[in-house]
Design a protein around this motif. Sequence first.
Motif, PDB file in Angstrom:
ATOM      1  N   GLU A 110      47.306  57.468 -19.107  1.00  0.00           N
ATOM      2  CA  GLU A 110      48.003  58.626 -19.672  1.00  0.00           C
ATOM      3  C   GLU A 110      49.504  58.538 -19.442  1.00  0.00           C
ATOM      4  N   LEU A 111      49.922  58.158 -18.252  1.00  0.00           N
ATOM      5  CA  LEU A 111      51.350  58.064 -17.981  1.00  0.00           C
ATOM      6  C   LEU A 111      52.021  57.005 -18.841  1.00  0.00           C
ATOM      7  N   ASN A 112      51.304  55.955 -19.163  1.00  0.00           N
ATOM      8  CA  ASN A 112      51.882  54.928 -20.015  1.00  0.00           C
ATOM      9  C   ASN A 112      52.105  55.416 -21.445  1.00  0.00           C
ATOM     10  N   ILE A 113      51.283  56.359 -21.901  1.00  0.00           N
ATOM     11  CA  ILE A 113      51.447  56.901 -23.244  1.00  0.00           C
ATOM     12  C   ILE A 113      52.554  57.944 -23.282  1.00  0.00           C
ATOM     13  N   THR A 114      52.515  58.884 -22.364  1.00  0.00           N
ATOM     14  CA  THR A 114      53.462  60.004 -22.412  1.00  0.00           C
ATOM     15  C   THR A 114      54.771  59.696 -21.720  1.00  0.00           C
ATOM     16  N   ALA A 144      58.183  60.477 -37.457  1.00  0.00           N
ATOM     17  CA  ALA A 144      57.272  60.374 -38.599  1.00  0.00           C
ATOM     18  C   ALA A 144      56.074  61.297 -38.419  1.00  0.00           C
ATOM     19  N   PHE A 145      55.563  61.398 -37.189  1.00  0.00           N
ATOM     20  CA  PHE A 145      54.449  62.314 -36.930  1.00  0.00           C
ATOM     21  C   PHE A 145      54.899  63.768 -37.034  1.00  0.00           C
ATOM     22  N   GLY A 186      55.903  52.760 -29.720  1.00  0.00           N
ATOM     23  CA  GLY A 186      54.566  52.208 -29.518  1.00  0.00           C
ATOM     24  C   GLY A 186      53.532  53.224 -29.092  1.00  0.00           C
ATOM     25  N   ALA A 187      53.990  54.323 -28.457  1.00  0.00           N
ATOM     26  CA  ALA A 187      53.064  55.337 -27.959  1.00  0.00           C
ATOM     27  C   ALA A 187      52.802  56.452 -28.945  1.00  0.00           C
ATOM     28  N   ALA A 188      53.551  56.512 -30.032  1.00  0.00           N
ATOM     29  CA  ALA A 188      53.522  57.687 -30.909  1.00  0.00           C
ATOM     30  C   ALA A 188      52.134  58.011 -31.447  1.00  0.00           C
ATOM     31  N   ALA A 189      51.376  57.003 -31.861  1.00  0.00           N
ATOM     32  CA  ALA A 189      50.081  57.246 -32.507  1.00  0.00           C
ATOM     33  C   ALA A 189      49.080  57.890 -31.558  1.00  0.00           C
TER      34      ALA A 189
END
Length: 285
Positions: free
Chosen positions: A223-227, A98-99, A31-34
């Motif tokens: 930011e912490l939720n993404i990384t 994929a990225f 979910g965070a990849a994009a």
Amino acid sequence: MGVVRNPPGFGANFPYDIPMEIIQIRLRFDGAAAAYDRHDALEREVGKRLLERVGFARRPVESALDLGCGTGRGTAAIQARFEAARVTGLDISGAMLAFLRERARSVFTVQGDFTRLPFAARSQDLVYSNLALQWASDFEQALSEIRRTLRPGGMLLLSVPGAQSLRELRLDPGSGSSATMPIYLPDLQELGDLLVSTGFGEPVMDSEVITLSYANAEAMKAELNITGGAGFMNVLPASAAKGPVDLRFEVIYGTAFGPPEGQPIRTPEGEIATFSVDQLRKRNH
């Protein structure tokens, strides 16, 4: 938490029961990849500092593995450094991979688990893992798998968040106690001992503290939720302050080398020495 056999989103490298926490990690990073590349300042900086240590490699790098490669900044940097090498990025997240394929089309990608690496023994000259191994379901087993895949004299470059990381978030201001962490956070001596006990040669350890500054707590949490915040995404800040927020990460760096053929390795079954067929033939002539 239980296990699941053949869950959706996992490929042929997972013909076994997968712990639920590993499935949840994969879903989180899918979910965070994009958005990941817009928030990876810490991972990017630490990755650069880690790769600088590759100058101490003892053998030509013809094959290299990036464990927990994410969207592949480190993988692409390894490929640029060793243009003729076969470079592989491994991650639990298919969306991250994929990225990576878009970023570096000449590298190989593998969806896999740190504790069961789908690579032959003594197949890698370099294993690089930047702020990723803390996600392993069994940290010691992951180190054993890395050692298994390294050629004699092959190099491990490793960074992990240390035990002193983000204590600002973990402290309960009411009780003075620390929150239970969802990942393994070694101290420097502990990680060095683990490298020795899992069979690596000549580990060298050091650490530093990196401070990240955010405009406010909401920016920090976003930011912490993404990384994943190097593993702290389940820990809530102790303060709801609306002003600037500084967070300190202890980063532990380790370099170590694959043992020579025949060096005994301690295992639960006792000491085991491994030789290639070619080496045995040479010894017998």
